[in-house]
Design an enzyme around this catalytic site. Structure first.
Site, PDB file in Angstrom:
ATOM      1  N   ASP A  69      -8.154-114.211 -68.757  1.00  0.00           N
ATOM      2  CA  ASP A  69      -9.458-113.563 -68.942  1.00  0.00           C
ATOM      3  C   ASP A  69      -9.500-112.335 -68.046  1.00  0.00           C
ATOM      4  O   ASP A  69      -9.326-112.432 -66.844  1.00  0.00           O
ATOM      5  CB  ASP A  69     -10.525-114.592 -68.537  1.00  0.00           C
ATOM      6  CG  ASP A  69     -11.932-114.043 -68.638  1.00  0.00           C
ATOM      7  OD1 ASP A  69     -12.179-112.884 -68.249  1.00  0.00           O
ATOM      8  OD2 ASP A  69     -12.802-114.791 -69.091  1.00  0.00           O
ATOM      9  N   CYS A  97      -5.383 -86.809 -63.685  1.00  0.00           N
ATOM     10  CA  CYS A  97      -4.301 -87.260 -64.568  1.00  0.00           C
ATOM     11  C   CYS A  97      -4.722 -87.028 -66.015  1.00  0.00           C
ATOM     12  O   CYS A  97      -3.938 -86.577 -66.858  1.00  0.00           O
ATOM     13  CB  CYS A  97      -4.004 -88.736 -64.380  1.00  0.00           C
ATOM     14  SG  CYS A  97      -3.888 -89.289 -62.666  1.00  0.00           S
ATOM     15  N   CYS A 100      -4.064 -83.674 -67.980  1.00  0.00           N
ATOM     16  CA  CYS A 100      -2.779 -83.425 -68.652  1.00  0.00           C
ATOM     17  C   CYS A 100      -2.442 -84.530 -69.646  1.00  0.00           C
ATOM     18  O   CYS A 100      -1.966 -84.256 -70.742  1.00  0.00           O
ATOM     19  CB  CYS A 100      -1.645 -83.330 -67.627  1.00  0.00           C
ATOM     20  SG  CYS A 100      -1.702 -81.842 -66.641  1.00  0.00           S
ATOM     21  N   HIS A 101      -2.674 -85.789 -69.241  1.00  0.00           N
ATOM     22  CA  HIS A 101      -2.197 -86.912 -70.031  1.00  0.00           C
ATOM     23  C   HIS A 101      -3.195 -87.418 -71.055  1.00  0.00           C
ATOM     24  O   HIS A 101      -2.839 -88.214 -71.925  1.00  0.00           O
ATOM     25  CB  HIS A 101      -1.833 -88.093 -69.119  1.00  0.00           C
ATOM     26  CG  HIS A 101      -0.597 -87.877 -68.319  1.00  0.00           C
ATOM     27  ND1 HIS A 101       0.657 -87.950 -68.866  1.00  0.00           N
ATOM     28  CD2 HIS A 101      -0.425 -87.573 -67.006  1.00  0.00           C
ATOM     29  CE1 HIS A 101       1.552 -87.714 -67.910  1.00  0.00           C
ATOM     30  NE2 HIS A 101       0.926 -87.479 -66.782  1.00  0.00           N
ATOM     31  N   CYS A 197      19.671-114.857 -54.847  1.00  0.00           N
ATOM     32  CA  CYS A 197      18.554-115.027 -55.783  1.00  0.00           C
ATOM     33  C   CYS A 197      18.874-116.150 -56.764  1.00  0.00           C
ATOM     34  O   CYS A 197      18.023-116.974 -57.091  1.00  0.00           O
ATOM     35  CB  CYS A 197      18.315-113.751 -56.580  1.00  0.00           C
ATOM     36  SG  CYS A 197      18.315-112.239 -55.623  1.00  0.00           S
ATOM     37  N   CYS A 200      18.118-120.130 -56.296  1.00  0.00           N
ATOM     38  CA  CYS A 200      16.814-120.685 -56.677  1.00  0.00           C
ATOM     39  C   CYS A 200      16.515-120.430 -58.137  1.00  0.00           C
ATOM     40  O   CYS A 200      16.185-121.336 -58.890  1.00  0.00           O
ATOM     41  CB  CYS A 200      15.702-120.062 -55.835  1.00  0.00           C
ATOM     42  SG  CYS A 200      15.575-120.735 -54.182  1.00  0.00           S
ATOM     43  N   HIS A 201      16.616-119.188 -58.564  1.00  0.00           N
ATOM     44  CA  HIS A 201      16.066-118.778 -59.853  1.00  0.00           C
ATOM     45  C   HIS A 201      16.975-119.020 -61.038  1.00  0.00           C
ATOM     46  O   HIS A 201      16.529-118.962 -62.178  1.00  0.00           O
ATOM     47  CB  HIS A 201      15.654-117.312 -59.778  1.00  0.00           C
ATOM     48  CG  HIS A 201      14.525-117.090 -58.812  1.00  0.00           C
ATOM     49  ND1 HIS A 201      13.276-117.638 -59.004  1.00  0.00           N
ATOM     50  CD2 HIS A 201      14.453-116.403 -57.647  1.00  0.00           C
ATOM     51  CE1 HIS A 201      12.485-117.288 -57.991  1.00  0.00           C
ATOM     52  NE2 HIS A 201      13.181-116.543 -57.153  1.00  0.00           N
ATOM     53  N   ARG A 238       7.640-108.128 -53.341  1.00  0.00           N
ATOM     54  CA  ARG A 238       8.068-109.495 -53.631  1.00  0.00           C
ATOM     55  C   ARG A 238       9.529-109.689 -53.265  1.00  0.00           C
ATOM     56  O   ARG A 238       9.911-110.689 -52.668  1.00  0.00           O
ATOM     57  CB  ARG A 238       7.851-109.811 -55.114  1.00  0.00           C
ATOM     58  CG  ARG A 238       8.062-111.271 -55.465  1.00  0.00           C
ATOM     59  CD  ARG A 238       6.962-112.136 -54.878  1.00  0.00           C
ATOM     60  NE  ARG A 238       7.167-113.547 -55.156  1.00  0.00           N
ATOM     61  CZ  ARG A 238       7.842-114.385 -54.383  1.00  0.00           C
ATOM     62  NH1 ARG A 238       8.394-113.954 -53.279  1.00  0.00           N
ATOM     63  NH2 ARG A 238       7.966-115.656 -54.716  1.00  0.00           N
ATOM     64  N   CYS A 242      10.942-112.296 -50.422  1.00  0.00           N
ATOM     65  CA  CYS A 242      11.990-113.278 -50.707  1.00  0.00           C
ATOM     66  C   CYS A 242      13.113-113.149 -49.691  1.00  0.00           C
ATOM     67  O   CYS A 242      13.612-114.138 -49.165  1.00  0.00           O
ATOM     68  CB  CYS A 242      12.552-113.065 -52.113  1.00  0.00           C
ATOM     69  SG  CYS A 242      11.713-114.015 -53.391  1.00  0.00           S
TER      70      CYS A 242
END
Lengths: 281, 109, 141
Positions: A69, A97, A100-101, A197, A200-201, A238, A242
């Site tokens: 949500d 921004c 131009c964009h 990495c 674990c992953h 992140r 780690c």
């Protein structure tokens, strides 16, 4: 002998000791305000994984519901700030921004292809690099710090324009080299805990490490609102976190190493739906 | 510090006498006063939103006295009876004295 | 009793049902008692008639969704008995509140009991409790 011992300890930790067989990804489907998001997809060719699962599938029901949500998602306040920045003239040019964009929707697809090769610089770039280059060159404004509220708001806003699109990064040409570099980093053990990495992953996704439910470590949701951060944070933050957990000296945000890792992870997660800005624990 | 911004979700229309659900959120770190600055070791001073008040055409709907145990970016969901058309007024009071406010109109229909 | 699957399931369901009932004040301590006394002025507090919704296990103690409601309540005090300071919030319902309920997100320092004390319109008090397990991440990541 020392090295063998360290590796043995690490392997034991994840084999028999700390990582407990967990429930694996759940069956929930992610629909955000009517938009269906792909959280499960066949892995790309050559992947060590069979099926890719978004990190969303590993979170508790309460955490998952906050992402479904756009009002409940606490990251949306940052997106609103991003809209404000988008429309505010800045720098010596006194242009916004939007001047131009046009509408930010015109940047749909940009985040889905990150990181992107920059021929002039001879290397790939993250969205943060692209934004800073633009505001400096075209607005005559000051660069934003990687983790500043402004940069997070803007990467969240631009990232959100790609929401629902499959993550695809260019893997051919000059990108291939960088993806290989990132892959090497992914599988290299680092730090006092001597872990990569993949330990674990890849080896233990779906299992529990203490009370944490390990995901496959994909990047389709960044920048992400994390409960741990009580706020929005970048992908490189992140990565940094780690590495610190493994008691390794982290690379810097925006560094070649993290961009290479980002490129590899983008290729590793090809096909997963972009969820930016996601909610995680 | 990132800006303090409120946002609310209020239906634009309701039937007279209907009970509606309202959601509110304000971006705020809700600094508890128990965290330490990593560099200096000093306690970061408390700074939270300590009160949230909602009124409709001047009548009380809900007031929340807030303590530091409420999460950052405080979120509240509650119900309201809509007796007639009017304006919902939201006020968030910061420890530093600032009052953030927002108003939303509700029509009957 | 034969611990076959059927019995274990029934026992399990029983355990879940128990968790939803108002808990006796076994897990409270001095700080909590003081907070409740300040709210009630020392009056008697009945058990029950107050609902607390919270996850059984909170993935992160920083952001735990909690909802409280009590039919006919004019105020509800929410306490986290295991936090350094048990006060969480006091909800005061006005004339236009519709029903005496509210939801929010709170910080829990560790596994603990939540206690909600409701002040009814007739001046009486009631309370209920609920245990929330708070997990600690793996690498702390």
């Amino acid at each position: 002998m020392k090295r063998l011992l360290k590796s043995a300890i690490a392997v034991t930790a994840l084999g028999a000791g700390y990582a407990i067989a967990g429930p694996g990804p759940d069956e929930d489907q992610l629909v955000i305000d009517g938009l269906e998001i792909t959280t499960e997809v066949a892995a790309p060719e050559g992947s060590p994984l069979d099926t890719l699962y978004s990190g969303w599938r590993f979170r508790s029901d309460a955490t998952q519901s906050l992402e479904t949500d756009d009002f409940e998602n606490p990251a949306m306040v940052a997106v609103e700030y991003g809209i404000e920045l988008w429309e505010t003239p800045a720098g010596a040019s006194n242009k916004s921004c939007a001047d131009c964009h046009g509408d930010v929707e015109s940047l749909r697809g940009l985040r889905a292809n990150m990181p992107r090769w920059n021929a002039e610089k001879g290397k790939p770039e993250s969205l943060e690099h692209i934004i800073n280059d633009s505001i400096v060159a075209h607005q005559g404004a000051e660069k934003w710090k990687w983790e500043s509220p402004e940069m997070l708001a803007m990467t969240a806003l631009i990232g959100m324009q790609s929401r629902g699109m499959p993550m695809t990064v260019e893997t051919d040409g000059p990108m291939a080299d960088w993806i290989d570099k990132g892959k090497a980093l992914y599988y290299t053990r680092v730090g006092q805990l001597d872990m990569a990495c993949s330990n674990c992953h890849e080896d233990n996704y779906g299992n529990m490490i203490r009370a944490d439910h390990l995901s496959q470590g994909h990047i389709n949701g960044f920048p992400t609102y994390r409960f741990k951060w009580q706020g929005l944070g970048s992908l490189h933050r992140r990565f940094s976190g780690c590495m610190k957990n493994i008691r390794a000296e982290p690379f810097k945000r925006g560094s070649d190493e993290f961009v290479a890792l980002e490129a590899y992870l983008a290729s590793r997660g090809t096909g997963l739906g972009i969820e930016t800005p996601a909610v995680r624990n | 510090m990132a800006k303090v911004k409120p946002r609310v979700k209020v239906p634009k229309k309701a039937k007279a006498g209907e009970t509606i659900t309202i959601k509110s959120l304000i971006s705020h770190p809700m600094e508890t006063g128990q965290r330490k600055d990593k560099k200096t070791g000093d306690l970061i001073p408390r700074r939270i939103i300590n009160k949230f008040e909602v009124t409709f055409n001047g009548e009380d709907v809900i007031t929340v006295d807030i303590d530091p145990a409420v999460s950052a970016n405080p979120y509240f969901q509650f119900d309201m009876v809509v007796p007639e058309a009017g304006t919902v007024r939201f006020e968030w009071t910061d420890d530093d004295g600032t009052v953030y406010d927002l108003e939303k109109k509700i029509a009957i229909g | 009793m034969d611990l076959n699957r059927r019995n274990v399931l029934i026992l399990g369901t029983g355990a879940v049902a128990m968790a939803a009932l108002p808990l006796p004040a076994f897990a409270v301590d001095a700080g909590v008692d003081e907070a409740i006394a300040a709210f009630t002025g020392g009056a008697d507090v009945a058990d029950g008639g107050v609902d607390i919704e919270a996850p059984e296990i909170a993935e992160n103690g920083n952001t735990v969704p909690v909802a409280v409601s009590a039919d006919g309540a004019s105020e509800i005090l929410l306490l986290a008995t295991g936090n350094p300071n048990p006060d969480v919030a006091t909800f005061r319902f006005g004339k236009l509140s519709g029903d005496s309920s509210a939801a929010t997100r709170i910080r829990l320092a560790k596994t603990q009991d939540l206690v909600a004390v409701a002040k009814m319109q007739d001046g009486s008090f009631a309370k209920a409790g609920r245990t929330v397990k708070v997990t600690i991440g793996g690498c702390g990541g």
